[in-house]
Design an enzyme around this catalytic site. Structure first.
Site, PDB file in Angstrom:
ATOM      1  N   ASP A 155      28.454  13.249  38.781  1.00 19.38           N
ATOM      2  CA  ASP A 155      29.077  12.730  39.999  1.00 19.38           C
ATOM      3  C   ASP A 155      30.110  13.563  40.560  1.00 19.38           C
ATOM      4  OD1 ASP A 155      31.092  12.620  38.011  1.00 19.38           O
ATOM      5  OD2 ASP A 155      31.826  10.734  38.338  1.00 19.38           O
ATOM      6  N   GLU A 156      29.957  15.015  40.267  1.00 13.42           N
ATOM      7  CA  GLU A 156      30.845  15.961  40.924  1.00 13.42           C
ATOM      8  C   GLU A 156      30.208  16.670  42.203  1.00 13.42           C
ATOM      9  OE1 GLU A 156      33.253  17.290  36.824  1.00 13.42           O
ATOM     10  OE2 GLU A 156      31.561  18.622  37.546  1.00 13.42           O
TER      11      GLU A 156
END
Length: 542
Positions: free
Chosen positions: A463-464
Protein backbone atom coordinates in the site's frame (compact mmCIF):
# COMPACT_ATOMS: atom_id res chain seq x y z
CA UNK A 1 1.67 -10.99 -7.22
CA UNK A 2 5.08 -10.91 -8.87
CA UNK A 3 8.23 -10.54 -6.80
CA UNK A 4 10.40 -7.40 -7.01
CA UNK A 5 13.11 -9.32 -8.91
CA UNK A 6 10.84 -10.57 -11.71
CA UNK A 7 10.76 -7.24 -13.63
CA UNK A 8 14.57 -7.26 -13.71
CA UNK A 9 14.57 -10.89 -14.98
CA UNK A 10 12.04 -9.97 -17.67
CA UNK A 11 14.04 -6.94 -18.71
CA UNK A 12 17.21 -9.05 -18.99
CA UNK A 13 15.36 -11.70 -21.03
CA UNK A 14 13.77 -9.01 -23.18
CA UNK A 15 17.19 -7.50 -23.97
CA UNK A 16 18.47 -10.96 -24.98
CA UNK A 17 15.36 -11.52 -27.13
CA UNK A 18 15.81 -8.13 -28.84
CA UNK A 19 19.42 -9.03 -29.64
CA UNK A 20 18.73 -12.48 -31.12
CA UNK A 21 15.82 -11.09 -33.20
CA UNK A 22 18.14 -8.37 -34.51
CA UNK A 23 20.77 -11.03 -35.33
CA UNK A 24 18.28 -12.88 -37.55
CA UNK A 25 18.57 -10.26 -40.29
CA UNK A 26 22.35 -9.98 -40.22
CA UNK A 27 23.11 -13.48 -41.53
CA UNK A 28 24.64 -13.46 -45.02
CA UNK A 29 23.02 -16.63 -46.42
CA UNK A 30 20.04 -18.94 -45.92
CA UNK A 31 22.24 -21.50 -44.15
CA UNK A 32 23.61 -18.83 -41.82
CA UNK A 33 20.06 -17.61 -41.15
CA UNK A 34 18.85 -21.12 -40.22
CA UNK A 35 21.78 -21.64 -37.85
CA UNK A 36 21.21 -18.17 -36.36
CA UNK A 37 17.58 -19.16 -35.70
CA UNK A 38 18.70 -22.28 -33.79
CA UNK A 39 21.46 -20.45 -31.91
CA UNK A 40 19.04 -17.68 -30.92
CA UNK A 41 16.75 -20.16 -29.13
CA UNK A 42 19.65 -21.31 -26.95
CA UNK A 43 21.19 -17.86 -26.47
CA UNK A 44 18.07 -15.76 -25.97
CA UNK A 45 15.10 -17.94 -24.94
CA UNK A 46 16.82 -20.12 -22.32
CA UNK A 47 16.38 -23.57 -23.87
CA UNK A 48 19.30 -26.02 -23.95
CA UNK A 49 18.44 -27.61 -27.31
CA UNK A 50 16.92 -26.22 -30.51
CA UNK A 51 16.30 -27.83 -33.91
CA UNK A 52 15.15 -26.09 -37.12
CA UNK A 53 13.21 -28.34 -39.53
CA UNK A 54 12.81 -26.75 -42.97
CA UNK A 55 10.13 -27.67 -45.53
CA UNK A 56 11.70 -29.01 -48.74
CA UNK A 57 10.22 -28.52 -52.22
CA UNK A 58 8.73 -32.05 -52.04
CA UNK A 59 6.89 -31.15 -48.80
CA UNK A 60 8.95 -33.23 -46.37
CA UNK A 61 10.93 -31.54 -43.60
CA UNK A 62 14.72 -31.77 -43.27
CA UNK A 63 16.77 -31.01 -40.15
CA UNK A 64 18.55 -27.87 -41.41
CA UNK A 65 20.15 -26.57 -38.18
CA UNK A 66 20.73 -27.71 -34.62
CA UNK A 67 22.09 -25.97 -31.51
CA UNK A 68 22.96 -27.06 -27.99
CA UNK A 69 24.45 -30.54 -28.51
CA UNK A 70 27.29 -31.35 -30.96
CA UNK A 71 26.53 -35.08 -30.60
CA UNK A 72 22.87 -34.64 -31.54
CA UNK A 73 23.80 -32.24 -34.36
CA UNK A 74 26.13 -34.80 -35.93
CA UNK A 75 23.52 -37.53 -35.59
CA UNK A 76 20.37 -35.94 -37.02
CA UNK A 77 21.38 -32.92 -39.17
CA UNK A 78 20.31 -33.57 -42.76
CA UNK A 79 17.82 -36.30 -41.85
CA UNK A 80 14.29 -36.05 -43.26
CA UNK A 81 10.88 -36.53 -41.68
CA UNK A 82 7.76 -37.06 -43.78
CA UNK A 83 5.14 -34.32 -44.04
CA UNK A 84 2.45 -36.74 -42.83
CA UNK A 85 4.35 -37.47 -39.62
CA UNK A 86 4.87 -33.77 -38.98
CA UNK A 87 1.22 -32.94 -39.60
CA UNK A 88 0.30 -35.64 -37.09
CA UNK A 89 2.55 -34.02 -34.48
CA UNK A 90 1.20 -30.56 -35.13
CA UNK A 91 -2.37 -31.81 -34.61
CA UNK A 92 -1.64 -33.48 -31.24
CA UNK A 93 -1.16 -32.18 -27.73
CA UNK A 94 -2.06 -28.75 -26.40
CA UNK A 95 -2.27 -25.58 -28.52
CA UNK A 96 -0.54 -22.54 -26.99
CA UNK A 97 -1.49 -20.04 -29.69
CA UNK A 98 0.48 -21.24 -32.75
CA UNK A 99 2.73 -23.37 -30.52
CA UNK A 100 2.08 -27.08 -30.00
CA UNK A 101 3.04 -28.80 -26.73
CA UNK A 102 2.93 -32.62 -26.58
CA UNK A 103 3.42 -33.91 -23.01
CA UNK A 104 5.36 -37.11 -22.39
CA UNK A 105 2.09 -38.88 -21.54
CA UNK A 106 1.07 -38.55 -25.21
CA UNK A 107 4.45 -38.26 -26.94
CA UNK A 108 5.50 -41.87 -26.37
CA UNK A 109 3.39 -42.90 -29.41
CA UNK A 110 5.71 -40.81 -31.63
CA UNK A 111 8.95 -42.56 -30.69
CA UNK A 112 8.80 -44.94 -33.67
CA UNK A 113 7.75 -42.47 -36.41
CA UNK A 114 10.21 -41.21 -39.04
CA UNK A 115 10.73 -37.69 -37.65
CA UNK A 116 14.39 -37.28 -36.58
CA UNK A 117 14.48 -36.79 -32.81
CA UNK A 118 16.90 -36.68 -29.92
CA UNK A 119 16.10 -37.11 -26.25
CA UNK A 120 17.69 -38.27 -23.03
CA UNK A 121 16.26 -40.40 -20.29
CA UNK A 122 15.40 -38.83 -16.97
CA UNK A 123 13.30 -39.19 -13.83
CA UNK A 124 9.57 -38.59 -13.70
CA UNK A 125 8.54 -34.98 -12.94
CA UNK A 126 8.45 -34.06 -9.27
CA UNK A 127 5.85 -31.30 -9.64
CA UNK A 128 3.08 -30.41 -12.03
CA UNK A 129 4.84 -28.11 -14.49
CA UNK A 130 8.29 -29.73 -14.42
CA UNK A 131 9.75 -30.52 -17.87
CA UNK A 132 10.00 -34.23 -18.71
CA UNK A 133 12.76 -35.49 -21.08
CA UNK A 134 10.07 -36.84 -23.43
CA UNK A 135 8.01 -33.60 -23.51
CA UNK A 136 7.93 -31.94 -26.95
CA UNK A 137 7.35 -28.29 -27.82
CA UNK A 138 7.06 -27.12 -31.45
CA UNK A 139 6.87 -23.60 -32.91
CA UNK A 140 5.63 -23.66 -36.54
CA UNK A 141 6.96 -20.95 -38.88
CA UNK A 142 4.48 -19.62 -41.44
CA UNK A 143 5.08 -17.39 -44.44
CA UNK A 144 3.49 -13.94 -44.29
CA UNK A 145 0.16 -13.58 -46.07
CA UNK A 146 -3.28 -15.06 -45.79
CA UNK A 147 -2.32 -18.57 -46.96
CA UNK A 148 -0.22 -19.41 -43.84
CA UNK A 149 2.17 -21.54 -45.85
CA UNK A 150 4.31 -23.69 -43.55
CA UNK A 151 8.01 -22.82 -43.94
CA UNK A 152 9.30 -25.07 -41.19
CA UNK A 153 9.09 -26.01 -37.52
CA UNK A 154 11.32 -25.04 -34.60
CA UNK A 155 11.61 -27.80 -31.99
CA UNK A 156 12.88 -26.85 -28.51
CA UNK A 157 13.85 -28.98 -25.53
CA UNK A 158 15.11 -28.78 -21.94
CA UNK A 159 14.21 -25.30 -20.60
CA UNK A 160 17.05 -24.14 -18.37
CA UNK A 161 14.71 -23.53 -15.44
CA UNK A 162 13.33 -27.07 -15.78
CA UNK A 163 9.72 -25.89 -16.11
CA UNK A 164 7.10 -25.63 -18.82
CA UNK A 165 7.15 -22.07 -20.22
CA UNK A 166 4.53 -19.73 -18.80
CA UNK A 167 2.37 -17.29 -20.83
CA UNK A 168 5.22 -14.76 -21.17
CA UNK A 169 7.67 -17.46 -22.31
CA UNK A 170 5.12 -18.88 -24.77
CA UNK A 171 4.51 -15.42 -26.26
CA UNK A 172 8.24 -14.81 -26.60
CA UNK A 173 8.79 -18.16 -28.41
CA UNK A 174 5.83 -17.55 -30.73
CA UNK A 175 7.04 -14.04 -31.59
CA UNK A 176 10.56 -15.40 -32.23
CA UNK A 177 9.14 -18.08 -34.58
CA UNK A 178 7.22 -15.37 -36.48
CA UNK A 179 10.37 -13.24 -36.86
CA UNK A 180 12.37 -16.34 -37.86
CA UNK A 181 9.88 -17.04 -40.67
CA UNK A 182 10.33 -13.47 -41.93
CA UNK A 183 14.12 -13.79 -41.75
CA UNK A 184 14.07 -17.10 -43.68
CA UNK A 185 11.75 -15.64 -46.33
CA UNK A 186 14.00 -12.60 -46.62
CA UNK A 187 17.12 -14.77 -46.86
CA UNK A 188 15.54 -16.73 -49.71
CA UNK A 189 14.48 -13.51 -51.40
CA UNK A 190 17.96 -12.01 -51.04
CA UNK A 191 19.51 -15.21 -52.41
CA UNK A 192 17.22 -15.08 -55.44
CA UNK A 193 18.04 -11.42 -56.03
CA UNK A 194 21.77 -11.97 -55.64
CA UNK A 195 21.64 -14.78 -58.20
CA UNK A 196 19.71 -12.48 -60.53
CA UNK A 197 22.28 -9.72 -60.05
CA UNK A 198 25.14 -12.09 -60.89
CA UNK A 199 23.44 -13.04 -64.13
CA UNK A 200 22.85 -9.35 -64.90
CA UNK A 201 26.58 -8.64 -64.69
CA UNK A 202 27.80 -11.54 -66.87
CA UNK A 203 26.30 -10.94 -70.30
CA UNK A 204 23.63 -8.98 -72.11
CA UNK A 205 21.58 -12.01 -73.02
CA UNK A 206 21.50 -13.20 -69.41
CA UNK A 207 20.68 -9.61 -68.45
CA UNK A 208 17.44 -9.67 -70.47
CA UNK A 209 16.43 -13.07 -69.12
CA UNK A 210 17.19 -12.10 -65.57
CA UNK A 211 15.39 -8.77 -65.87
CA UNK A 212 12.06 -10.56 -66.14
CA UNK A 213 12.93 -12.77 -63.19
CA UNK A 214 13.97 -9.74 -61.19
CA UNK A 215 10.84 -7.84 -62.19
CA UNK A 216 8.60 -10.63 -60.98
CA UNK A 217 10.55 -11.02 -57.75
CA UNK A 218 10.33 -7.26 -57.24
CA UNK A 219 6.68 -6.80 -58.18
CA UNK A 220 5.31 -9.85 -56.41
CA UNK A 221 7.52 -9.83 -53.31
CA UNK A 222 5.33 -10.15 -50.18
CA UNK A 223 7.16 -7.23 -48.56
CA UNK A 224 7.92 -3.73 -49.84
CA UNK A 225 10.62 -3.09 -52.45
CA UNK A 226 11.88 0.18 -53.93
CA UNK A 227 14.56 1.33 -56.40
CA UNK A 228 16.03 4.81 -55.91
CA UNK A 229 18.57 6.93 -57.73
CA UNK A 230 22.11 6.82 -56.36
CA UNK A 231 24.28 9.91 -56.73
CA UNK A 232 23.65 13.11 -58.63
CA UNK A 233 21.14 15.89 -57.97
CA UNK A 234 18.25 13.44 -57.63
CA UNK A 235 20.03 11.13 -55.15
CA UNK A 236 17.50 9.12 -53.18
CA UNK A 237 14.49 9.84 -55.39
CA UNK A 238 12.23 6.79 -55.73
CA UNK A 239 12.14 5.49 -59.29
CA UNK A 240 10.10 2.37 -58.78
CA UNK A 241 8.05 0.80 -55.96
CA UNK A 242 6.17 -2.48 -55.81
CA UNK A 243 2.53 -3.04 -54.87
CA UNK A 244 3.38 -4.27 -51.36
CA UNK A 245 5.13 -0.98 -50.48
CA UNK A 246 2.36 1.11 -52.02
CA UNK A 247 -0.25 -0.77 -49.98
CA UNK A 248 1.82 -0.47 -46.82
CA UNK A 249 2.05 3.34 -47.12
CA UNK A 250 -1.37 3.86 -48.73
CA UNK A 251 0.14 5.74 -51.69
CA UNK A 252 -0.12 4.86 -55.42
CA UNK A 253 3.08 4.22 -57.39
CA UNK A 254 2.63 7.44 -59.41
CA UNK A 255 2.64 9.47 -56.18
CA UNK A 256 5.55 7.53 -54.67
CA UNK A 257 7.79 8.65 -57.56
CA UNK A 258 7.54 12.23 -56.27
CA UNK A 259 9.29 11.34 -53.03
CA UNK A 260 12.48 9.97 -51.54
CA UNK A 261 12.59 8.02 -48.27
CA UNK A 262 13.91 11.21 -46.64
CA UNK A 263 10.57 12.86 -47.47
CA UNK A 264 8.57 10.03 -45.90
CA UNK A 265 10.60 9.21 -42.79
CA UNK A 266 9.54 10.37 -39.32
CA UNK A 267 11.45 13.56 -38.37
CA UNK A 268 13.01 11.83 -35.36
CA UNK A 269 14.39 9.05 -37.61
CA UNK A 270 16.01 11.15 -40.36
CA UNK A 271 19.47 10.73 -38.80
CA UNK A 272 19.04 6.95 -38.74
CA UNK A 273 18.07 6.97 -42.42
CA UNK A 274 21.08 9.07 -43.45
CA UNK A 275 23.48 6.76 -41.58
CA UNK A 276 22.18 3.72 -43.47
CA UNK A 277 21.77 5.13 -47.02
CA UNK A 278 24.55 2.98 -48.44
CA UNK A 279 25.17 -0.54 -49.66
CA UNK A 280 24.42 -3.07 -46.95
CA UNK A 281 22.88 -0.39 -44.74
CA UNK A 282 20.10 -1.55 -42.44
CA UNK A 283 17.82 0.42 -40.13
CA UNK A 284 14.57 0.26 -38.22
CA UNK A 285 12.56 3.48 -38.54
CA UNK A 286 9.09 4.94 -39.15
CA UNK A 287 7.63 5.84 -42.57
CA UNK A 288 4.61 8.08 -43.07
CA UNK A 289 1.35 6.77 -44.46
CA UNK A 290 -1.04 8.78 -46.58
CA UNK A 291 -3.45 9.16 -43.60
CA UNK A 292 -0.75 10.90 -41.55
CA UNK A 293 0.11 7.93 -39.32
CA UNK A 294 3.49 6.20 -39.21
CA UNK A 295 4.43 2.52 -39.52
CA UNK A 296 7.58 0.87 -38.17
CA UNK A 297 9.64 -0.78 -40.93
CA UNK A 298 13.02 -2.43 -41.38
CA UNK A 299 15.04 -1.11 -44.34
CA UNK A 300 17.87 -3.03 -46.00
CA UNK A 301 19.81 -1.63 -48.95
CA UNK A 302 21.67 -3.24 -51.85
CA UNK A 303 23.34 -1.60 -54.85
CA UNK A 304 22.19 -2.59 -58.37
CA UNK A 305 24.12 -1.65 -61.55
CA UNK A 306 22.13 -0.97 -64.71
CA UNK A 307 25.01 -2.29 -66.85
CA UNK A 308 28.62 -3.20 -66.18
CA UNK A 309 29.73 0.44 -66.39
CA UNK A 310 26.34 2.15 -66.23
CA UNK A 311 24.58 4.05 -63.46
CA UNK A 312 24.02 2.45 -60.09
CA UNK A 313 20.75 2.32 -58.18
CA UNK A 314 19.82 1.59 -54.58
CA UNK A 315 17.54 -1.42 -54.10
CA UNK A 316 15.72 -1.17 -50.75
CA UNK A 317 13.83 -3.97 -49.07
CA UNK A 318 11.10 -2.67 -46.71
CA UNK A 319 9.69 -5.06 -44.09
CA UNK A 320 6.66 -4.18 -41.94
CA UNK A 321 7.71 -4.68 -38.27
CA UNK A 322 4.81 -2.81 -36.65
CA UNK A 323 3.54 -5.96 -34.91
CA UNK A 324 6.97 -6.82 -33.51
CA UNK A 325 7.43 -3.27 -32.23
CA UNK A 326 4.02 -3.44 -30.59
CA UNK A 327 4.95 -6.72 -28.91
CA UNK A 328 8.25 -5.23 -27.74
CA UNK A 329 6.46 -2.24 -26.23
CA UNK A 330 3.93 -4.52 -24.53
CA UNK A 331 6.67 -6.71 -23.08
CA UNK A 332 8.66 -3.69 -21.94
CA UNK A 333 5.54 -2.16 -20.35
CA UNK A 334 4.79 -5.38 -18.46
CA UNK A 335 8.32 -5.50 -17.10
CA UNK A 336 8.29 -1.87 -15.92
CA UNK A 337 4.71 -1.40 -14.66
CA UNK A 338 2.63 -2.78 -11.81
CA UNK A 339 0.20 -5.44 -13.02
CA UNK A 340 -2.63 -4.37 -10.66
CA UNK A 341 -2.68 -0.57 -10.95
CA UNK A 342 -0.85 -0.02 -14.24
CA UNK A 343 1.49 2.46 -12.51
CA UNK A 344 5.27 2.37 -12.93
CA UNK A 345 6.66 -0.28 -10.59
CA UNK A 346 9.55 -0.13 -8.14
CA UNK A 347 12.19 -0.89 -10.80
CA UNK A 348 10.87 1.81 -13.17
CA UNK A 349 10.62 4.34 -10.32
CA UNK A 350 14.25 3.77 -9.39
CA UNK A 351 15.29 4.01 -13.04
CA UNK A 352 13.53 7.38 -13.51
CA UNK A 353 14.92 8.74 -10.26
CA UNK A 354 18.43 7.51 -11.04
CA UNK A 355 18.34 9.30 -14.41
CA UNK A 356 18.06 12.63 -12.57
CA UNK A 357 20.95 12.04 -10.14
CA UNK A 358 24.70 12.09 -10.60
CA UNK A 359 27.36 11.10 -8.08
CA UNK A 360 28.77 14.62 -7.76
CA UNK A 361 26.88 16.98 -5.39
CA UNK A 362 25.88 20.35 -6.78
CA UNK A 363 28.84 22.74 -6.56
CA UNK A 364 28.71 25.74 -4.26
CA UNK A 365 28.37 29.20 -5.88
CA UNK A 366 31.92 30.01 -4.78
CA UNK A 367 33.27 26.90 -6.48
CA UNK A 368 31.33 27.68 -9.61
CA UNK A 369 32.72 31.20 -9.60
CA UNK A 370 36.27 29.88 -9.38
CA UNK A 371 35.74 27.61 -12.39
CA UNK A 372 36.15 29.69 -15.58
CA UNK A 373 33.80 27.45 -17.55
CA UNK A 374 31.54 26.07 -14.85
CA UNK A 375 27.95 24.88 -15.07
CA UNK A 376 26.59 28.39 -14.78
CA UNK A 377 28.03 29.13 -18.25
CA UNK A 378 26.14 26.24 -19.83
CA UNK A 379 29.28 24.31 -20.90
CA UNK A 380 28.80 21.60 -18.25
CA UNK A 381 32.54 21.50 -17.50
CA UNK A 382 33.41 19.13 -14.66
CA UNK A 383 36.90 17.66 -14.55
CA UNK A 384 36.50 16.09 -11.11
CA UNK A 385 35.35 12.61 -10.09
CA UNK A 386 31.81 11.67 -10.95
CA UNK A 387 31.68 13.96 -13.95
CA UNK A 388 29.54 11.37 -15.72
CA UNK A 389 29.70 9.59 -19.07
CA UNK A 390 29.76 12.87 -20.93
CA UNK A 391 33.22 13.80 -19.58
CA UNK A 392 34.19 17.48 -19.64
CA UNK A 393 31.23 18.38 -21.84
CA UNK A 394 28.49 16.62 -19.88
CA UNK A 395 25.37 18.83 -20.06
CA UNK A 396 23.79 17.26 -16.97
CA UNK A 397 21.75 19.79 -14.96
CA UNK A 398 22.25 19.17 -11.26
CA UNK A 399 19.21 18.36 -9.17
CA UNK A 400 19.08 20.60 -6.11
CA UNK A 401 16.82 20.67 -3.04
CA UNK A 402 15.20 23.53 -1.15
CA UNK A 403 16.47 24.38 2.33
CA UNK A 404 15.04 22.29 5.16
CA UNK A 405 12.15 23.33 7.37
CA UNK A 406 8.91 25.10 6.53
CA UNK A 407 10.59 28.19 5.07
CA UNK A 408 10.38 28.36 1.29
CA UNK A 409 13.71 29.78 0.07
CA UNK A 410 12.54 29.96 -3.55
CA UNK A 411 14.52 26.93 -4.71
CA UNK A 412 12.65 24.63 -7.07
CA UNK A 413 13.57 20.96 -6.90
CA UNK A 414 12.45 17.39 -7.50
CA UNK A 415 10.02 16.54 -4.70
CA UNK A 416 9.66 12.89 -3.68
CA UNK A 417 6.36 12.24 -1.87
CA UNK A 418 6.22 8.91 -0.05
CA UNK A 419 2.60 7.85 0.53
CA UNK A 420 1.50 5.09 2.91
CA UNK A 421 -2.20 4.24 3.23
CA UNK A 422 -3.72 4.32 6.74
CA UNK A 423 -6.22 1.60 7.58
CA UNK A 424 -5.61 -0.46 4.48
CA UNK A 425 -4.65 -3.64 6.36
CA UNK A 426 -7.98 -3.68 8.21
CA UNK A 427 -9.84 -3.47 4.88
CA UNK A 428 -7.92 -6.48 3.60
CA UNK A 429 -8.56 -8.39 6.85
CA UNK A 430 -12.29 -7.55 7.04
CA UNK A 431 -13.37 -7.63 3.39
CA UNK A 432 -10.70 -9.68 1.60
CA UNK A 433 -8.03 -9.03 -1.00
CA UNK A 434 -10.56 -8.39 -3.76
CA UNK A 435 -11.75 -5.27 -1.96
CA UNK A 436 -8.18 -4.34 -1.08
CA UNK A 437 -7.14 -4.56 -4.74
CA UNK A 438 -10.09 -2.37 -5.77
CA UNK A 439 -9.03 0.23 -3.18
CA UNK A 440 -5.44 0.24 -4.50
CA UNK A 441 -6.68 0.71 -8.06
CA UNK A 442 -8.89 3.64 -7.07
CA UNK A 443 -6.15 5.26 -4.96
CA UNK A 444 -3.79 4.97 -7.95
CA UNK A 445 -6.39 6.67 -10.13
CA UNK A 446 -6.93 9.51 -7.66
CA UNK A 447 -3.20 10.08 -7.26
CA UNK A 448 -2.68 10.15 -11.03
CA UNK A 449 -5.57 12.59 -11.46
CA UNK A 450 -4.17 14.86 -8.77
CA UNK A 451 -0.73 15.42 -10.29
CA UNK A 452 0.47 17.33 -13.36
CA UNK A 453 1.31 15.89 -16.75
CA UNK A 454 4.93 14.81 -16.58
CA UNK A 455 4.85 13.93 -12.87
CA UNK A 456 5.37 10.27 -11.94
CA UNK A 457 3.05 8.24 -9.71
CA UNK A 458 4.53 4.80 -8.95
CA UNK A 459 3.52 1.89 -6.77
CA UNK A 460 6.46 0.92 -4.60
CA UNK A 461 4.75 -2.21 -3.28
CA UNK A 462 1.86 -3.18 -0.99
CA UNK A 463 0.00 0.00 0.00
CA UNK A 464 2.98 2.30 -0.59
CA UNK A 465 3.09 4.82 -3.43
CA UNK A 466 5.67 7.39 -4.49
CA UNK A 467 5.10 10.65 -6.41
CA UNK A 468 7.93 12.43 -8.26
CA UNK A 469 7.07 16.07 -8.96
CA UNK A 470 9.74 18.32 -10.47
CA UNK A 471 10.00 22.11 -10.27
CA UNK A 472 8.38 22.48 -6.84
CA UNK A 473 9.34 24.61 -3.89
CA UNK A 474 8.86 23.58 -0.27
CA UNK A 475 5.42 25.20 -0.04
CA UNK A 476 4.35 23.73 -3.38
CA UNK A 477 5.26 20.22 -2.23
CA UNK A 478 3.38 20.66 1.04
CA UNK A 479 0.29 21.88 -0.84
CA UNK A 480 0.51 18.92 -3.22
CA UNK A 481 0.67 16.46 -0.30
CA UNK A 482 -2.44 18.04 1.24
CA UNK A 483 -4.35 17.91 -2.06
CA UNK A 484 -3.46 14.27 -2.63
CA UNK A 485 -4.36 13.32 0.94
CA UNK A 486 -7.74 15.05 0.56
CA UNK A 487 -8.29 13.24 -2.74
CA UNK A 488 -7.73 9.83 -1.09
CA UNK A 489 -9.93 10.40 2.00
CA UNK A 490 -13.44 10.31 0.33
CA UNK A 491 -15.21 6.91 0.53
CA UNK A 492 -14.44 4.28 -2.07
CA UNK A 493 -17.35 2.10 -3.17
CA UNK A 494 -16.58 -1.58 -3.78
CA UNK A 495 -19.39 -4.06 -4.49
CA UNK A 496 -21.98 -1.71 -2.99
CA UNK A 497 -19.92 -1.11 0.14
CA UNK A 498 -18.24 2.19 1.05
CA UNK A 499 -14.77 1.89 2.58
CA UNK A 500 -12.31 4.58 3.64
CA UNK A 501 -8.57 4.81 3.85
CA UNK A 502 -6.37 7.63 5.01
CA UNK A 503 -2.90 8.51 3.82
CA UNK A 504 0.32 9.67 5.40
CA UNK A 505 2.79 11.59 3.24
CA UNK A 506 6.48 12.17 3.73
CA UNK A 507 8.19 14.77 1.56
CA UNK A 508 11.80 14.17 0.58
CA UNK A 509 13.97 15.85 -2.03
CA UNK A 510 16.21 14.36 -4.67
CA UNK A 511 19.64 15.94 -4.84
CA UNK A 512 22.75 15.09 -6.83
CA UNK A 513 25.25 13.31 -4.61
CA UNK A 514 22.51 11.12 -3.09
CA UNK A 515 21.71 7.58 -4.15
CA UNK A 516 18.22 6.49 -5.14
CA UNK A 517 17.85 4.52 -1.90
CA UNK A 518 18.92 7.50 0.17
CA UNK A 519 16.28 9.67 -1.50
CA UNK A 520 13.51 7.11 -0.96
CA UNK A 521 14.58 6.38 2.62
CA UNK A 522 14.56 10.10 3.41
CA UNK A 523 10.97 10.48 2.19
CA UNK A 524 9.99 7.24 3.97
CA UNK A 525 11.42 8.50 7.28
CA UNK A 526 9.56 11.81 6.96
CA UNK A 527 6.36 9.88 6.27
CA UNK A 528 6.95 7.77 9.38
CA UNK A 529 7.54 10.87 11.50
CA UNK A 530 4.34 12.44 10.20
CA UNK A 531 2.35 9.23 10.84
CA UNK A 532 3.68 9.03 14.41
CA UNK A 533 2.95 12.75 15.02
CA UNK A 534 -0.59 12.40 13.75
CA UNK A 535 -1.11 9.36 15.95
CA UNK A 536 -0.06 11.35 19.05
CA UNK A 537 -2.47 14.16 18.15
CA UNK A 538 -5.23 11.62 17.66
CA UNK A 539 -4.59 10.05 21.06
CA UNK A 540 -4.67 13.47 22.77
CA UNK A 541 -7.89 14.36 21.03
CA UNK A 542 -9.35 11.05 22.16
Amino acid sequence: METESEPYVRLATLRQLHQVVADLNTARSLADTLQTVADGIVAGLNYELACVNLVRPDGDLVVAAFAGSPAAEALITGRVGSRASWERRLSMGVAWGDLRFIPHTEGWVLIEDDVPQWHTDGPAPRFEDEWHPHDRLYAPMYASGSGRELLGVISVDRPRNGRHPGPWGQEALQMYASQSAIAISNARLRANMQRALVRLEREQQALRASEESFRQAFEYAPSGMAIAEMGGDQHGRLLRTNDALCRLLGRPASVMRRYSFADLVHPEDIGTLLRTSAEGGRAELRLGRRDGTYVWVSLRNSVVADTADGPRFLLTHVEDIEERKRHELQLAHRASHDALTGLPNSAELRSRLSARLCERPHATPEADYDAPYGHEHGFGFDAGPGAGAGGPYDHHVHTVAPAGGDIDDGTKGLAVLFCDLDGFKSINDRFGHHTGDAVLIEVARRLTTGVRDGDTVARLGGDEFVVLADGLGAADAADLAVRLRNAIIPPIRVDGRAVRVGASFGIGWAECGMTVEEVLNSADQRMYIEKRSRAKVHRRAG
